[in-house]
Design an enzyme around this catalytic site. Sequence first.
Site, mmCIF file in Angstrom:
data_model
loop_
_atom_site.group_PDB
_atom_site.id
_atom_site.type_symbol
_atom_site.label_atom_id
_atom_site.label_comp_id
_atom_site.label_asym_id
_atom_site.label_seq_id
_atom_site.Cartn_x
_atom_site.Cartn_y
_atom_site.Cartn_z
ATOM 1 N N ARG A 33 0.817 -1.206 0.000
ATOM 2 C CA ARG A 33 0.000 0.000 0.000
ATOM 3 C C ARG A 33 0.858 1.266 0.000
ATOM 4 N NH1 ARG A 33 -5.239 0.218 2.033
ATOM 5 N NH2 ARG A 33 -4.848 -1.750 3.106
ATOM 6 N N ARG A 87 -13.199 -0.228 -2.546
ATOM 7 C CA ARG A 87 -12.800 0.040 -1.165
ATOM 8 C C ARG A 87 -13.859 0.795 -0.351
ATOM 9 N NH1 ARG A 87 -9.142 2.845 0.356
ATOM 10 N NH2 ARG A 87 -8.440 1.547 2.102
ATOM 11 N N CYS A 131 -26.636 -0.334 -9.901
ATOM 12 C CA CYS A 131 -27.954 -0.340 -9.261
ATOM 13 C C CYS A 131 -27.906 -0.972 -7.877
ATOM 14 C CB CYS A 131 -28.964 -1.048 -10.157
ATOM 15 S SG CYS A 131 -29.264 -0.181 -11.704
ATOM 16 N N GLU A 132 -27.109 -0.391 -7.001
ATOM 17 C CA GLU A 132 -27.031 -0.783 -5.595
ATOM 18 C C GLU A 132 -26.765 0.462 -4.776
ATOM 19 O OE1 GLU A 132 -24.702 -4.023 -4.292
ATOM 20 O OE2 GLU A 132 -24.896 -5.165 -6.153
#
Length: 421
Positions: A278, A314, A346-347
């Site tokens: 990261r 994320r 579509c969420e």
Amino acid sequence: MDHFLYRDGELYAEDVAVAEIAAEVGTPFYCYSTATLTRHFRLFDEALGDMPHLVCYAMKAASNQAILRTLAGLGAGMDVVSGGEYARAKAAGVPGDKIVFSGVGKTREEMRLALEGGIRQFNVESEPEMEALSEVATSLGVTAPITVRVNPDVDAKTHAKIATGKSENKFGIPISRARAVYAHAAALPGIEVIGIDVHIGSQLTELQPFRDAYRKVAELTETLRADGHEITRLDLGGGLGIPYTRSNEAPPLPTDYGAMIREELGHLGCEIEIEPGRLVAGNAGILVCRVIYVKSGEGREFLILDGAMNDLIRPAMYDAHHDIVPVLEPEPGADQRPFDIVGPVCESGDTFAKARMMPPLSEGELVAFRSAGAYGAVMSSEYNTRPLVPEVLVHGHQFAVIRPRPTFDEMINRDTIPEWL
């Protein structure tokens, strides 16, 4: 620090205007900075100074071959967690003796692939895995170098889904059983014990959990040596966090991390391996999207982008924060108001930020998600039959597409229709 800065009123990636890339490549797309990748890798390498060491980039963070080749050219090793990552590292030109194979569920096929292609070590996570590796190595007539990943039961004080060093986590063997497990390893054919492995989690923003874990590793090293094991290498994992916001996060610097390693483990005379992912890649990448619509709702306003949760998971998966900035620099003191920033999937989970203060934006304008280089493109999917977005690498005044956007036909033609249909 990164190399995505405003210049003459617009966002640049090194010496390339982000809007120029968008005009040629389309949106959304990921953009990486070679200069930032280089700087962050060198910070780790220099932090360990004259201690014998190898910085093995945790390629699960961002695994495009152009990124791997950039880091390999700086002397990086690679930490892989699958046969596919091993093959990807080799394809990028990384020699086997610089590849460390981690992961809790290595298969016999993956073991064989690495033993035949060359490997620096396996970080073994269980006795059944160790026995399987012994069988595979013996069948090939070779010896597999191993460290055993010990679980020190240390709270990394990070998100529960990326903590790996507590007793309830699936990783490694309890440190209390280490002596018995190492004795078992020493008795197995085809196995050579060379060291100890530990990794307590990701996005750590303080040094004390590392210190607590490494003190246990130092004590274990002395104990195992007294038992007759030749412990010459300590794999300390990764996990140092990055500042996802520009205001309140101040993770330790690699220089402080390196000094702490020297304090806690320098007296042991071991080669040190660290596996940053990261911190090397996170701030080296942005995700660039375009505003499709500005929508007024009941008591709130929405910025609807052409990027979605399938492109950057994320926020939906970890409630993660990313700074989101306009590509055209706002005027000093420009008014801001709260927007929910969402994608077209579509969420309701396809939400990047709620009530985020932003300057007014119009349809067609570009925004950039900062600190998106790690666990962005690698975790993307084709959910809703949305194409994987392109990846772009910038080097000074140059940029190149390092993963193209597939066409709908290319995506659909991967399906195979059975004869009975």
